[in-house]
Design an enzyme around this catalytic site. Sequence first.
Site, PDB file in Angstrom:
ATOM      1  N   GLU A 217      45.979  31.706  36.949  1.00  0.00           N
ATOM      2  CA  GLU A 217      46.853  30.893  38.215  1.00  0.00           C
ATOM      3  C   GLU A 217      47.467  29.911  36.455  1.00  0.00           C
ATOM      4  O   GLU A 217      48.404  29.669  37.039  1.00  0.00           O
ATOM      5  CB  GLU A 217      45.958  29.845  38.804  1.00  0.00           C
ATOM      6  CG  GLU A 217      45.036  31.096  40.259  1.00  0.00           C
ATOM      7  CD  GLU A 217      46.014  31.740  41.124  1.00  0.00           C
ATOM      8  OE1 GLU A 217      46.656  31.102  40.706  1.00  0.00           O
ATOM      9  OE2 GLU A 217      45.431  32.353  41.713  1.00  0.00           O
TER      10      GLU A 217
ATOM     11  N   HIS B 259      50.928  31.458  36.230  1.00  0.00           N
ATOM     12  CA  HIS B 259      51.408  31.771  37.633  1.00  0.00           C
ATOM     13  C   HIS B 259      52.062  30.426  37.863  1.00  0.00           C
ATOM     14  O   HIS B 259      53.587  30.808  37.396  1.00  0.00           O
ATOM     15  CB  HIS B 259      50.223  32.132  38.434  1.00  0.00           C
ATOM     16  CG  HIS B 259      49.152  33.370  38.649  1.00  0.00           C
ATOM     17  ND1 HIS B 259      49.549  33.779  40.005  1.00  0.00           N
ATOM     18  CD2 HIS B 259      50.072  34.397  37.481  1.00  0.00           C
ATOM     19  CE1 HIS B 259      48.513  34.513  39.205  1.00  0.00           C
ATOM     20  NE2 HIS B 259      49.045  34.790  38.221  1.00  0.00           N
TER      21      HIS B 259
ATOM     22  N   HIS C  28      42.622  39.074  42.733  1.00  0.00           N
ATOM     23  CA  HIS C  28      41.382  37.295  43.070  1.00  0.00           C
ATOM     24  C   HIS C  28      40.783  37.632  44.238  1.00  0.00           C
ATOM     25  O   HIS C  28      39.600  37.005  44.805  1.00  0.00           O
ATOM     26  CB  HIS C  28      42.665  36.162  43.342  1.00  0.00           C
ATOM     27  CG  HIS C  28      43.120  36.061  41.939  1.00  0.00           C
ATOM     28  ND1 HIS C  28      44.027  34.724  41.228  1.00  0.00           N
ATOM     29  CD2 HIS C  28      42.748  36.901  40.433  1.00  0.00           C
ATOM     30  CE1 HIS C  28      44.398  35.221  39.921  1.00  0.00           C
ATOM     31  NE2 HIS C  28      43.358  36.034  39.688  1.00  0.00           N
TER      32      HIS C  28
ATOM     33  N   GLU D  60      49.243  26.924  43.872  1.00  0.00           N
ATOM     34  CA  GLU D  60      48.476  27.801  42.320  1.00  0.00           C
ATOM     35  C   GLU D  60      48.312  26.490  41.168  1.00  0.00           C
ATOM     36  O   GLU D  60      46.866  26.630  40.451  1.00  0.00           O
ATOM     37  CB  GLU D  60      49.448  28.725  42.075  1.00  0.00           C
ATOM     38  CG  GLU D  60      49.468  29.727  42.447  1.00  0.00           C
ATOM     39  CD  GLU D  60      50.319  30.904  41.656  1.00  0.00           C
ATOM     40  OE1 GLU D  60      49.297  31.814  41.814  1.00  0.00           O
ATOM     41  OE2 GLU D  60      51.238  30.925  42.042  1.00  0.00           O
TER      42      GLU D  60
ATOM     43  N   TYR E 175      36.799  37.469  45.445  1.00  0.00           N
ATOM     44  CA  TYR E 175      35.532  36.946  46.735  1.00  0.00           C
ATOM     45  C   TYR E 175      35.199  37.573  47.526  1.00  0.00           C
ATOM     46  O   TYR E 175      34.412  37.362  47.973  1.00  0.00           O
ATOM     47  CB  TYR E 175      36.737  35.728  47.878  1.00  0.00           C
ATOM     48  CG  TYR E 175      37.795  35.059  47.361  1.00  0.00           C
ATOM     49  CD1 TYR E 175      37.232  34.229  45.465  1.00  0.00           C
ATOM     50  CD2 TYR E 175      39.107  34.923  47.052  1.00  0.00           C
ATOM     51  CE1 TYR E 175      38.597  33.559  45.220  1.00  0.00           C
ATOM     52  CE2 TYR E 175      40.157  33.847  46.591  1.00  0.00           C
ATOM     53  CZ  TYR E 175      39.651  33.089  45.074  1.00  0.00           C
ATOM     54  OH  TYR E 175      40.601  32.927  44.603  1.00  0.00           O
TER      55      TYR E 175
END
Length: 350
Positions: free
Chosen positions: A225, A228, A127, A191, A131
Amino acid sequence: MKADRTFENLSERRIYAPDSPNASTRILNGKSSNVLNWDDVRYTWAYPLYKQMLANFWTPFEINMSSDRKQYAELSAEEQDSFNKIIGLLAFLDSIQTDYANRVANYLTDSSLTALMTVLSFQEVVHNQSYSYVLSSLVDKSKQDEIFEYWKHDGVLRERNEFIIDGYEGFVSNPTPETFLRSIVYDVVLEGLNFYSGFSFFYNLARNQKMVSTSTMINYINRDEQLHVHLFTKIYQAVCDEFSLDMREANHFVEKTFIEAANLEIKWGNYILGDRFVGITYSELDAYIKFIANKRVNQLGGERPFPEHRKNPMPWIKAYESINDGKSDFFEQKSRQYTKVSEDNGFDDL
């Protein structure tokens, strides 16, 4: 969260324990050989979750950013500013998550959960790299560096982030079952709530056929996420059960924490979005954040802190929060128009 064993100190998992069983005797401070045999683990939900996390595997290199590169230059100054600040926030959050997951794993005396944390940590690295990949496709190196520094200097962002960090540091500096459990509450905030105003910005761009490749990447991150959050809520429940914690006190902490977290997220959402963009109003975002907070508190076993917010006020966003095989999707019956990266259309060298 008081109970007989709540305040015992946590010991880090031994790397080698030949006199212990492969299936752990307890989630924390248990006995385990530290050898992973997926057919001999304590928690039956661990292996299905592991397979699901692997099935979601993706890398940012799959996505061609050429169209987004052109469209970014056409965004308004306000859209670019919000885009940059949100990317800066997400980069901070996933960087912290990588380290936090590793620290949690050190105390889990169950090899299957340690394996899940390793996969989770790897996904957070992906992740974070995504970015950089997005920004290297859109802006020059000096601007990218500036965006990655936002979290240090922006007061609203700093306040919001330090709320989470303080919760994590309580566990790191004094590892007990209670501080461990509280840190998981902060993890679910991070998250399961702190991403969502930012996600809504990208999804709103995508439904207007703007920056679709970036939103596709955000969608993959969103999907990860969600798993998660599911993993951490399962660990949370296991700790509560095995340490016979006072759930009234635990639920009070969850509810109180999410009220404060939601207020900080609303403040941040107003700061980066407000009523400046067609498709998302401040009142809708406020209600959406409270709706998500209710959902996360329920997952942790608490009562809704915002009982009047039981319905998603932005139903259009459901199409963006769910994805099929990770390669294609339909947003309001519109196809995601992106292609995979080749040697000629990536931007790693910019």
